[in-house]
Each structure stands twice: as structure tokens, then as C-alpha cells.
Design an enzyme around this catalytic site. Structure first.
Site, PDB file in Angstrom:
ATOM      1  N   HIS B 266       0.841  -1.196   0.000  1.00 36.66           N
ATOM      2  CA  HIS B 266       0.000   0.000   0.000  1.00 36.66           C
ATOM      3  C   HIS B 266       0.877   1.247   0.000  1.00 36.66           C
ATOM      4  O   HIS B 266       1.779   1.365   0.806  1.00 36.66           O
ATOM      5  CB  HIS B 266      -0.906  -0.025   1.231  1.00 36.66           C
ATOM      6  CG  HIS B 266      -2.085   0.862   1.094  1.00 36.66           C
ATOM      7  ND1 HIS B 266      -1.970   2.222   1.084  1.00 36.66           N
ATOM      8  CD2 HIS B 266      -3.399   0.588   0.951  1.00 36.66           C
ATOM      9  CE1 HIS B 266      -3.177   2.746   0.957  1.00 36.66           C
ATOM     10  NE2 HIS B 266      -4.060   1.782   0.864  1.00 36.66           N
ATOM     11  N   ARG B 330      -2.142   2.088  -7.107  1.00 38.47           N
ATOM     12  CA  ARG B 330      -1.385   1.736  -5.911  1.00 38.47           C
ATOM     13  C   ARG B 330      -0.001   1.181  -6.210  1.00 38.47           C
ATOM     14  O   ARG B 330       0.997   1.618  -5.627  1.00 38.47           O
ATOM     15  CB  ARG B 330      -2.134   0.664  -5.100  1.00 38.47           C
ATOM     16  CG  ARG B 330      -3.166   1.218  -4.183  1.00 38.47           C
ATOM     17  CD  ARG B 330      -3.776   0.113  -3.340  1.00 38.47           C
ATOM     18  NE  ARG B 330      -4.907   0.661  -2.580  1.00 38.47           N
ATOM     19  CZ  ARG B 330      -5.666  -0.052  -1.758  1.00 38.47           C
ATOM     20  NH1 ARG B 330      -5.449  -1.335  -1.589  1.00 38.47           N
ATOM     21  NH2 ARG B 330      -6.653   0.508  -1.102  1.00 38.47           N
TER      22      ARG B 330
END
Lengths: 246, 637, 221
Positions: B266, B330
Site C-alpha cells: 500500500h 497503488r
């Protein structure tokens, strides 16, 4: 910074316990309280001393696992902060820090700082749910819930079930915990059908588990890392009166 | 071996309905004769245990936490997808299906994803009925927000604590069944072995974490809902207790492990502040809507961010991806941040961080608006870093967050071991090589509420209830084996602590098998991991005694499994000579840095069969067929 | 009956009985203040009460019932609460709980002792040295009884200490009543707490003014 820790050590539920003193050296202000304890434990392991047992898991303030009374206050007394989110910068070099487990008859000590909070689950099992079945449910928008009610329910539902309210309460009462669930479900239409039975059964379970009675010290709200308001206890009381009247 | 997912055939819209009809049923009176073990009580496990208990099965549920309410599903922030199309913006089951397949970089099974999209709507209804306080508008209707990878607003949320609220909903359903006596709950227990009798899963061996007792529990089926494995990187956004142990024990007993190299990093997490760091905290991805990512242009620039003039700043995402800018996907954003830091232009302690700057937005919108949008995140950031992000830019760095890989399961969520079902993050099924935001919660609940209650019946209907008792030789053997393992850990009495070795493993994994993987780095990892494993088994120090509450022992056991699993993850990454989703091989990239898939050679799920520690695992392939969504380059430009 | 066993039910009984007595205390204080009018004030007031006849006894029995309920549950709750939290912390720190909330049982028992003494003193008039008599109009001479009693500093001190206990007891008790019946919310609670303390203070001042002004020689025959 260097700190002196006074930590409650207790081998098992029935063993006698006492405060032991340990030094924590070179503590960084950026460390979380639990990371500081991690390092103390590393030192203890190297010295052949059994490390301090303490509960912790998510370390981001949401799972409710961490549970320490620091200098007499559950979670260390910073506003809306769990132990895992408490950082060492709030301490000073040379501080003495007392670390104790949650204390209440309904929370027997498992080891050192670890206690058994199973009784909170028992309270929820007594009625902290709506008796809906899996499947066969009407559309989510079939029940309209105006924003103020949804917000009120959410305020109550933020409880992480850590038990700080019990640990802080001079009476060892779990009334704030119980009321948060009662209030959340009482304000929502899907919870109203069982509201009367719920408040009776949950408060009954609270008593049977050995928690104390609420006498409005409001120390629970001050101890709560999520800032759950005692207005929910007032709501529980109203729900109880409604249940009596019905 | 070519694996068969046993997906129903025919038009995709009818697959799940048709399959449900084809499944065998257990009649209500017989259900109570069957016992089911559920391991883990997160969204998948909690929902499964509650639903199976309600159907009438005897359920035994296990979790390592002190209460089923604390599973790490609780930490999910953003929201949960459903194809309700309430905002009337063009959503449909088909669109959710399509977005998920594409988001997963075409590495998931179509039928599984379709089913997920189809039942997504039921889950919202279910949660509302449980009293989950989803956000509402003033008229009382459910509110939606947008999330990454989709052009419609389909995300339902409860402030920044959606995972918590959904988990507490499942937990309350579970509590109701515990009270009703259909579910027996065993908190503070850890599964340390799977009991397989005549090729079928018939129980588990657990350690009671309070008393230290090791004992076998038998059942007619075992359901693993034990989450993901990104703690193999040591530092991740997962909880401290999250581990691969349950899945790995099942793998060693014959269950195939699929696509372990698909891990999600992330991009927006709070960077490590020092060597003492024990975990990383996620900051919602939504911050990139108003924040600009930058790093100093000069290497080793130690000036304060405010002292670095505009011309010395590199807004690298805007520079490299002019059309998407700070809202690059991401995986791209994560890798770009790493590149800056690898180039010695990182900021903060250890130079592992980049800035996420809100100054421009504050100037444009005012501090008030930014506070309204992200106040709680800024507050959390300040609590951890002691920095005021309204006055100076945030420091962020990517962190391991989720694992798309997991135990291989067929369409029924059953592994290759009959009777062993795997749900939620622990299985590999629906996210392919990359998971979209707000889809993890959806999958856990879908599996638990609306898949397993049907599919487990199909298996149980063909088995005789209560076939195995705890006196069975396999149970005894399993308990002995687990006890032997524990004894062995205590007997080493070495010099290194568990966390020292764990940090070492994390470093190897993060540096070589992290965001960008190369042939060389993976080979380095494959050399280092066995060395660390040897060191562990020869030089670890596990203090205390077995028959007791012993967190050192718990951690040692989990690390031992990670030290074996890490090798499989690296092997899988080495074998997959393509880049897709969360798996990025530097050898396989487009000129613009996007992942380059190889659909000719790698359009399959890689399921690995254990051949014992230190031996080469055997690869089984399940070819992926795309009949409804066309294989295409995944582009969000 | 369910209320008697329920933790919330008993709390509600505590609060209602307590509040009944608070109302009595307010009326009683206002009646007492008639002493400042002189003998004609308070003696007339006493005579007026006397003339109510059986009603006085009904009132007394209701008050006795409140007292018994309040006392019984107060002791029971305290014992249970002590059992629920028998061991304190090495460092004892409270953030929100107050001295008055933590000493309810002690201020309560002090008040019980005082009530018994007070009834023996001014109602039954059996304590040594109490001045019994009638005034010129043939009424009970309450004025003389009170003023002569409070010329004794020791007696006055007993009354002042008891009223301090009343103040502490009620500064927690009054706002607690609203919380227990749920007649509040987070917005009104601070105001209710302030008002509760204000009423407690008025009671303290009103009651203490009598012995103090007598002792100070301001209120004399």
C-alpha cells in the site's frame, strides 16, 4: 531518555503478584509505549529473565487488545488514545512509570499484565445483537434511518471492547460498555423489536458476571480511548424504564 | 497436474444459481449430526461460524485473540463495495465483476468473481439488519463514496471504521449463536496442525495459549479463515499476531498454496521511525486526492521541507505520469516512492520516505476544508509522528498490506484436501494479482455468509458424520508432533531472540521480494532464507516453559513457519516471469514502467504442493479462461 | 420486583428515594428560614405543621420509606461494588470521579447518624439540655429551643459538619438523579451538574446560616 518501570508481575491467576522494577534505557521519543516494552523484553530475554506478558495485536488503536493501566490511568490517560498509540514523547527522562493490569473481579489476571475479559463477550451474548437470520433480508434502503440517528448509533458503536471503562471505574462496572451496545441497537429501527429484552438481559448478565454497579462517577468516559459518552448510560436507563413500563 | 476449479459452465449470469441448485443438501434433522470447525473469527470466519451454527451444524470456532471481536478485519478503514447502484450512476453486478477482474490484472477466476459481485448486494442488506451503522443521508438512505479502480460510487462505509463495524456485526451474529449453543467458542487458541484421515480433513490440533495444553479437535469438515501472510515482511499493516501458520500447516499436510507471490504493497503508510518499529500504520489512500507526492531533487538533501524551494522539488508522480499524476494506481505509486528513496533522495529517518504535501490544497481550499475531509487522519498522523501535517508535508512510505495469494480452492471454496475449506484472505480466489480497495471486506463476508453455507452441504451430504474421534491414531500422532515441535524450540537455547531473527527475515524479504523483484534479488533471497532458517533452528532463544502462557513460544512458532513459507513465496515470484498486479518483476515492464503481463505463458494460477521442507515443491497449474472479459492491458490512463 | 434485583432498577430506586429526600430538605430549609422572622415566624410555622394532624404522619412514613430504601440499597451497592473491585492500583489517580462521588457511602452514613440525632434533638426533644416550652400564644416555642441549643458551639458544630456532608452528598446526588432517570443528554449534563451543585450550596448555606448566626449573636432572643 532513561526510565524506571514498575511493572506488575504475576505468574498465573492464583499466584501472588508484585511490582518489579526494570530500567528502560535509550528510549526514543518516537517509540510507542508497547515498542518500548518490546525492547525491555528483549533485554530481559537476553538476561534470562522471563519477558513481561502483555496483550496487544493491531497496534493501531482499533482491536481493543492492549490493556494496561499506566500511572493509575487505563491506557495512560491521553485523550482518545490506546496504549499502543501512546508515544514515549509524552514522558520525560528519569520518569518512574507504574504499569499494572486492568483490575476488576470480573477480569481475572491470566499472567502479568494479561487479563481475561471473556465476561465482556458474555454480556454481548446476552443480547447485544439483532436476531436476524443469515439471508432473507429486505433491501438495505427499505428501512430509512435519518443521519442523526445513524450518527448516534455510530458514536456508540465505536466502542472497541477493551475494558478500560471497567478498569477505570471505582466500582469495576461495565455499564459504559453495555450501554454503548444497548444504545446503538435501541436507536436503530432494526434493533427496536428486542430493545426491552435486550436491556434487561444485558444488565442482568453484567451483574451475574461480577461487574459492579454504576454510580455515575463518569470515570469510564474519561478512561475510554474512543471517548464513548456517558449519555449512552442515560439512554440505557431510559430503555430500562421503558422496558419496565411496557 | 492440471488443476480443475470445478467452475459451473454456461452463461456467467446463471452460474451461481445453477450451481446452488446442483449442490447436494443436508436435511435439517441431519445437520446437527455434523460438526464443523471454523478457524479464525474475522469477517469470513465470524460470518461462517454464525451462519453454519444457525443452519443447525455443531460448530467449534477458534481464534488466537482473547475475543472473536478482535480479528484484524477490524482495522479496515475505507469501506465495502456492493453493486446496489443506489446513486444511479450506472453500476451493475456485471460492472463490479468487470472492475474486479480487471483490477486483479486478469489473474482471477471469472466464475468466482461473478459470484462475489452477485452476492455483494445481499451482504449490505445483511449488515443493515444486524444494526451496522452505515453512513446515511438526512433522508435516511444509505450513502456511498468512490474508491480506487472504479468509476462509480459503490462503496458503503461507516466513518473510517467500516471494517470494525462489519466485524462487530458478524461478531454479534456469532454471539447469538454461542448463546444458542450451536457454536462453541475457543478464544486464545492457535491451530498448529491439520488432521487428515484417509485423505480428508477431519480436525485440527490446537494449543491453548493460556494453559499451554495441546489437544486435537475433530469434525466432519474444517473451515480455515485465518487471513493473510504479509507479516512475512516483518513490518506490515497487519496485526502483530497475523501469521501464515494455520495455512502453512494445512499446506504441509497436502493443501496446495496458490500464487503466494501476489502481495499488495500500500503506497500511503506512515514511514518507519527507527529500528524499534514493530508495525506500520496505513493512512487512507484518499489522501492522494488532495496531496502532492514529492522528494528532493538533490541526493541527501537534509533541509527541512519548508526550506526546499519549488525548483529543488521533484513531484515525481506528476512528472512520470502526467495524465494520472498523484492518483496513479497503488502499485505504480508504491514503486515510484521506492525509486526515489533508492536514489538516496528519500526523507525522514533512514531516508525511507517521501513527502505528501497538502500546502497547495490548503492554499486553494483553505485549511478548514482539508480538516473536514481528512481531520481524523491528520490527527492520527500527529499522534504517531508528532508532526502537524497542516504546517509541514506528511511523510509517507509504502508498506505490505494484503495478500492476494493463499491456499488453493475450487469453486466451492474447498481446497484439494476434501473437507478442508478456505475462506477470505486465506484463500487465493477472487482478487487475482491485485485487490481493489473495499473488496476485501466484501469477499470475507460473501464467503462466510453466502458461499460456505451452501457449498459445505455439498461436501457433508456425501460424508458419514462423526467418522473420526479424538482417539484416532492420526490425532494422537498430530498432538505428538506438535508437542515435539514445541519441545524442540525450547531445547535450542541459543543466543538470538525471536524478534532479532524475525527482523532479519523481514529485511531479506522486503529488500529482495518486496515492491520490485528481479531474478537476482529473488535468488539472493532464496540463498538467505534457508540460512536464516538454519540459524533459527540452531540459535534461537525461546524462554519459559511450554505449559504456560508464553508469547515467546507463540512468536517462535509463527516465525518458524514464515521461514519456510518465505522460500515458497520467493520461488513463486522467481518462476512467474511476468509482472502483474502486485507482482512486479523489473525484467518485465513496459517502457513507461507499467507491469507487463505474459498471457501466453502465465495465464494460470500457480498452486504449489509441499514436498517437505528444503525439497523442491511441485507446481500445479490451473489455467484461467476469460470468456466474458477480454484479456487486455490494464490501463487506467 | 424485578427492579429490586436489577442493577439499573436499584439505581433508579436509589435516585428516586434520594430525590424525594432532597425535595424535603429544600422545603425544610425554607420552613426553617422562618426563624429569621423571629419567634412569631418559626413558632407559627411549627404550629401550622402540627395542625395538619395525621397528614404529618403520612409524610413522615413516606420519608422513612425513602430513607430505608436509600439506605438499604446504598449499603448493598457499596458492598457489591467493593467486591467487584477489591484491589486498587499502586498509583491511584482519577480523572473524572470526584471526592464527593467517591465518598457517597461515608457522607451518607454521616447524614444517617445526623438525622437520628436531629430527630431526637428537635423532634422527640429527648437530648439532654433541650429547652422545651411554649410561647406566649401557647405554641411550641421552637425559636427558643433552637437558639438556646445553638448557643452551644459543640452542637452548632455537629450541625455544620452534617450540612457539609449534605453538600458533598448532594453535589453528586442531584445531577446523578437526572443521569439515572435518563433526563439528560451530553449537552444538558454540564448544566445539570452545575445546577445540582448550586442547589447543594444553597441548602448548605441556608441550613448553616441558622446555627452560625445564632452562635455569632446575630440572631438572638
Amino acid at each position: 531518555m532513561n526510565l524506571t518501570l514498575h511493572v506488575w508481575r504475576q505468574k498465573g491467576p492464583n499466584a501472588p503478584g508484585k511490582l518489579e522494577t526494570y530500567d528502560a534505557h535509550n528510549v526514543s521519543p518516537d517509540q510507542s509505549f508497547l515498542e518500548m516494552l518490546d525492547e525491555v523484553n528483549e533485554g530481559l530475554i537476553r538476561k534470562g529473565v522471563e519477558p513481561i506478558a502483555f496483550d496487544h495485536d493491531c497496534r493501531e488503536g482499533i482491536c481493543g487488545m492492549c490493556s494496561q493501566v499506566i500511572n493509575g490511568v487505563p491506557h495512560g490517560g491521553q485523550d482518545r488514545t490506546t496504549v499502543c498509540q501512546l508515544h514515549m514523547r509524552s514522558f520525560k527522562d528519569g520518569d518512574n512509570i507504574f504499569i499494572e493490569p486492568w483490575r476488576a473481579t470480573a477480569f481475572p489476571i491470566v499472567k502479568d499484565l494479561v487479563v481475561d475479559r471473556g465476561n465482556l463477550d458474555v454480556i454481548i451474548q446476552a443480547g447485544g445483537y439483532t436476531s436476524c437470520h443469515t439471508g432473507g433480508i429486505a433491501d438495505g434502503n427499505a428501512l430509512l434511518i435519518p443521519k442523526p440517528e445513524a450518527d448516534y448509533a455510530m458514536d456508540a458503536a465505536e466502542c472497541i471492547g477493551c475494558g478500560a471503562c471497567v478498569a477505570g471505574c471505582p466500582n469495576g462496572s461495565a455499564m459504559l460498555f453495555t450501554s454503548a451496545k444497548v444504545a446503538q441497537l435501541a436507536v436503530l429501527p432494526q434493533g427496536k423489536a428486542e430493545a426491552a429484552a435486550r436491556v434487561n438481559n444485558m444488565t442482568e448478565a453484567l451483574k451475574d458476571c461480577g461487574f459492579g454497579n454504576c454510580t455515575n462517577h463518569y470515570e469510564c468516559q474519561a478512561s475510554c480511548p474512543k471517548g464513548i459518552n456517558v449519555k449512552f448510560i442515560a439512554k440505557l436507563n431510559r430503555e430500562y424504564l421503558k422496558a419496565i413500563a411496557s | 497436474m492440471i488443476l480443475d476449479g470445478k467452475c459451473p459452465t454456461g452463461p456467467i449470469e446463471k452460474t451461481w444459481d445453477k450451481h446452488r441448485f446442483d449442490l447436494k443438501l443436508v436435511n435439517p434433522a441431519n445437520k446437527r449430526k455434523y460438526k464443523v470447525i471454523v478457524v479464525g473469527t474475522g469477517l469470513a470466519g465470524g460470518a461462517a461460524a454464525a451462519s453454519l451454527g444457525e443452519l443447525g451444524y455443531q460448530v467449534e470456532a477458534f481464534c488466537y485473540q482473547d475475543s472473536p471481536r478482535r480479528a484484524h478485519s477490524i482495522a479496515a478503514q475505507g469501506g465495502r463495495n456492493a453493486a446496489k447502484n443506489y446513486p444511479n450512476d450506472g453500476d451493475s453486478i456485471y460492472r463490479l465483476f468487470y472492475d474486479t477482474i480487471k483490477g486483479g490484472d486478469f489473474r482471477a477466476r471469472e466464475a468466482d468473481v461473478w459470484r462475489l459481485a452477485q452476492v455483494s448486494n445481499n451482504i449490505i442488506d445483511q449488515c443493515v439488519a444486524q444494526g451496522v451503522p452505515f453512513a446515511r443521508d438526512y433522508a435516511g438512505y444509505l450513502d456511498n463514496r468512490s474508491f480506487g479502480g472504479a468509476q462509480v460510487s459503490r462503496t458503503f462505509y461507516a466513518r473510517g471504521q467500516t471494517g470494525q463495524q462489519l466485524l462487530l456485526g458478524a461478531y454479534s451474529a456469532l454471539a447469538r449463536q454461542i448463546k444458542a449453543g450451536t457454536v462453541k467458542m475457543f478464544p486464545r487458541t492457535e491451530m498448529l496442525d491439520l488432521i487428515v484421515v484417509d485423505g480428508e480433513a477431519k480436525g485440527i490440533t490446537i494449543r491453548d495459549l493460556v494453559t499451554g495444553e495441546v489437544r486435537a479437535h475433530v469434525a466432519d469438515a474444517v473451515v480455515l479463515c485465518t487471513g493473510g501472510y504479509v507479516n512475512v515482511f516483518y513490518l506490515s499493516t497487519n496485526a502483530m499476531g497475523c501469521s501464515v501458520t494455520a495455512a502453512w500447516k494445512a499446506h504441509k499436510k497436502g493443501a496446495f498454496f496458490a500464487n503466494p507471490c501476489y502481495t499488495q504493497i500500500h503506497p500511503t503508510c506512515i514511514p518507519q521511525s527507527g529500528d524499534h518499529q514493530s508495525k506500520l500504520t496505513l493512512m487512507s489512500e484518499s489522501l492522494r486526492n488532495d496531496g502532492r507526492c514529492w522528494a528532493p531533487k538533490k541526493q541527501g538533501d537534509n533541509r527541512k521541507p519548508g526550506d526546499i524551494p519549488e525548483e529543488d522539488r521533484d513531484y515525481y508522480l506528476e512528472r512520470k505520469y502526467p495524465s494520472f499524476g498523484n492518483l496513479a494506481p497503488r502499485d505504480i505509486a508504491s514503486r515510484a516512492a521506492k525509486e526515489q528513496c533508492d536514489d538516496n533522495r528519500g526523507v525522514g529517518p533512514g531516508g525511507r520516505g517521501v513527502y505528501l504535501d497538502f500546502a497547495a490544497s490548503i492554499k486553494r481550499l483553505g485549511e478548514h476544508t482539508i480538516r473536514e475531509r481528512y481531520g481524523n487522519l491528520f490527527e492520527m498522523y500527529e499522534k504517531i509522528t508528532d508532526e502537524n501535517a497542516y504546517k509541514q508535508p506528511m511523510r509517507i512510505y509504502p508498506a505490505p498490506h494484503y495478500s492476494m495469494g493463499g491456499l488453493w480452492v475450487d469453486y466451492n471454496c474447498m481446497s484439494n484436501i476434501p473437507g478442508l475449506f478456505v475462506l477470505g484472505e486465506a484463500n487465493f480466489s477472487v482478487h487475482g494479482a491485485n485487490r481493489l480497495g473495499a473488496s476485501a471486506l466484501m469477499q470475507g463476508l460473501a464467503d462466510g455468509y453466502f458461499v460456505i453455507p451452501y457449498t459445505i452441504g455439498g461436501y457433508l451430504a456425501q460424508t458419514k458424520p462423526g467418522a473420526v474421534s479424538v482417539d484416532h491414531a492420526e490425532c494422537k500422532r498430530s498432538v505428538e508432533e506438535v508437542n515435539g515441535n514445541i519441545k524442540k524450540l525450547f531445547s535450542i537455547k541459543g543466543k538470538k531472540t525471536v524478534s532479532e531473527l524475525y527482523r532479519a527475515l523481514g529485511k531479506v524479504m522486503w529488500e529482495n521480494v518486496g515492491m520490485a523483484r528481479s531474478d537476482a534479488s529473488l535468488k539472493t533471497a532464496l540463498k538467505e532464507i534457508p540460512k536464516l532458517r538454519d540459524e533459527f533452528w540452531n540459535n534461537v532463544n525461546v524462554s519459559g516453559e511450554g505449559g504456560d502462557f508464553n508469547q515467546q513460544l507463540e512468536n517462535a512458532g509463527r516465525l518458524a513457519d514464515f521461514l519456510e513459507f518465505a522460500e515458497l513465496l520467493s520461488k513463486d515470484a522467481l518462476h512467474r516471469e511476468e509482472s502483474c498486479g502486485g507482482h512486479f518483476r523489473v525484467e518485465h515492464q513496459m517502457p513507461d514502467g507499467e507491469a507487463q503481463r505474459d498471457d501466453v505463458n502465465f495465464c494460470y494460477a500457480a498452486a504449489w504442493e509441499s514436498k517437505g521442507v528444503g525439497n523442491e515443491p511441485e507446481l500445479h497449474k490451473e489455467p484461467l479462461k476469460f470468456e466474458n472479459v477480454h484479456l487486455a492491458i490494464r490501463s487506467y490512463k | 420486583m424485578q427492579m429490586l434485583n436489577s442493577t439499573v432498577g436499584r439505581k433508579i430506586l436509589m435516585s428516586i428515594s434520594g430525590q424525594g429526600m432532597v425535595l424535603f430538605a429544600i422545603v425544610h430549609m425554607m420552613g426553617n428560614s422562618s426563624i429569621f422572622v423571629g419567634p412569631n415566624g418559626i413558632n407559627a410555622y411549627a404550629q401550622h405543621l402540627h395542625d395538619l394532624g395525621p397528614l404529618v404522619w403520612v409524610f413522615r412514613l413516606v420519608m422513612l420509606a425513602f430513607l430505608l430504601v436509600h439506605l438499604t440499597f446504598g449499603i448493598m451497592l457499596t458492598l457489591e461494588n467493593n467486591a467487584a473491585n477489591p484491589t486498587g492500583y499502586a498509583v491511584n489517580k482519577k480523572i473524572k470521579a470526584t471526592f464527593s462521588s467517591e465518598t457517597m457511602i461515608w457522607t451518607g452514613l454521616t447524614l444517617l447518624a445526623f438525622i437520628i440525632y436531629h430527630i431526637l434533638h428537635f423532634t422527640a426533644r429527648v437530648t439532654p439540655g433541650v429547652v422545651k416550652g411554649v410561647d406566649a400564644l401557647g405554641r411550641y416555642d421552637v425559636f427558643t429551643m433552637v437558639t438556646s441549643a445553638f448557643h452551644n458551639a459543640g452542637t452548632a458544630l455537629i450541625y455544620v459538619v452534617a450540612m457539609a456532608a449534605l453538600f458533598l452528598h448532594l453535589s453528586h446526588g442531584i445531577q446523578s438523579f437526572f443521569q439515572t432517570l435518563g433526563w439528560n443528554n451530553d449537552k444538558t449534563q454540564p448544566g445539570i451538574t452545575m445546577a445540582g451543585k448550586a442547589v447543594s450550596f444553597v441548602l448548605l448555606a441556608g441550613y448553616v446560616l441558622i446555627p452560625v448566626s445564632i452562635l455569632a449573636g446575630i440572631l438572638t432572643k
